[in-house]
Design an enzyme around this catalytic site. Structure first.
Site, PDB file in Angstrom:
ATOM      1  N   GLY A  12       6.298   8.177  -6.135  1.00 16.96           N
ATOM      2  CA  GLY A  12       7.352   8.399  -5.151  1.00 16.96           C
ATOM      3  C   GLY A  12       8.566   7.541  -5.458  1.00 16.96           C
ATOM      4  O   GLY A  12       9.169   6.940  -4.571  1.00 16.96           O
ATOM      5  N   TYR A 147      -0.839  10.900  10.220  1.00 15.62           N
ATOM      6  CA  TYR A 147      -0.259   9.939   9.277  1.00 15.62           C
ATOM      7  C   TYR A 147      -0.918   8.575   9.433  1.00 15.62           C
ATOM      8  O   TYR A 147      -1.247   7.898   8.449  1.00 15.62           O
ATOM      9  CB  TYR A 147       1.246   9.852   9.531  1.00 15.62           C
ATOM     10  N   LYS A 151      -2.898   6.369   6.545  1.00 11.09           N
ATOM     11  CA  LYS A 151      -2.461   5.031   6.135  1.00 11.09           C
ATOM     12  C   LYS A 151      -3.484   3.956   6.490  1.00 11.09           C
ATOM     13  O   LYS A 151      -3.656   2.978   5.756  1.00 11.09           O
ATOM     14  CB  LYS A 151      -1.105   4.718   6.766  1.00 11.09           C
TER      15      LYS A 151
END
Length: 240
Positions: A12, A147, A151
């Site tokens: 990324g 999410y 994580k």
């Protein structure tokens, strides 16, 4: 770790935190590679920073094999930074494909990369892996549940990986940032950055996170930093 000449991969890496990390490590003399799915943006960033790039989807094992092959089957540092918030709506409104995609890019992809990097690092008996988690792994907000799960999973995976690789002299750090000066921050409208530039300027910049990554890597090799949390002083997290 002396970074000069070390082979570093930042996933990324075409924008945001990844770009900032890649920039700082390249300035330190590392041979830096970045990945991303947007080939145009990836190439532009690589050219600007004078680093290498491989267009790849981290959630795909075959793409990971392509990345490692491009690096000559050698890697000293892996920074798993790639991530995406996904569809930020309550779980009852989530589509199956969005749930799977969010888990894949934020958790599965990092695990695929760690599996390949670990094989190489074990033979070298050296290396560092930094997995970039999120403050969402520590707290809870509506709409962020998928999410958050990804994580939080990445954080616990990092702890388990550390116990496996420690015997080889390999270090694993889970880096947990919060509000940042990134497109992610703006897209999710967290901190109201798009409406308040003064507030946004007090969030963690990509280069500031890059400096922190550099400091983690340059910690004496006999010391490990399993967890680091960084958040802006202006951010009020309640309950803390």
């Amino acid at each position: 770790m002396q970074l000069k000449g070390k082979k570093v991969l930042v996933t990324g890496g075409s924008s945001g935190y990844g770009k900032g990390i890649a920039s700082i490590l390249a300035q330190a003399g590392a041979e830096v590679w970045i990945t991303g799915r947007n080939e145009k943006k990836l190439r532009e960033t690589a050219e600007k920073l004078n680093i290498h790039a491989v267009c790849a989807d981290v959630s795909c094992g075959a793409d990971w094999d392509k990345i490692i092959d491009a690096m000559g089957n050698d890697i000293d540092v892996l920074v798993n930074n790639a991530g995406a918030g996904g569809n930020l709506v309550p779980v009852s409104q989530q589509r199956d494909e969005d749930i799977i995609s969010t888990i894949n890019i934020n958790l599965t992809g990092a695990i695929l990369g760690c599996s390949r990097a670990a094989k190489i690092m074990e033979k070298k008996k050296s290396g560092t892996i930094i997995n970039v988690s999120s403050v969402c792994a520590l707290y809870a907000w509506p709409g962020w549940s998928i999410y958050t799960a990804a994580k939080a999973g990445l954080a616990k995976f990092s702890h388990g990986l550390y116990t496996e690789l420690r015997q080889y002299g390999i270090r694993v750090t889970c880096l947990t940032p919060s509000w940042g000066q990134t497109n992610f921050n703006n897209a999710a409208n967290i901190s109201g950055a798009s409406e308040n530039p003064e507030l946004a300027a007090k969030c963690t910049s990509p280069e500031e996170l890059g400096v922190l990554v550099k400091e983690i890597l340059e910690t004496p090799d006999h010391l490990a930093i399993p967890d680091v949390v960084i958040q802006p002083v202006i951010q009020d997290i309640c309950p803390m």
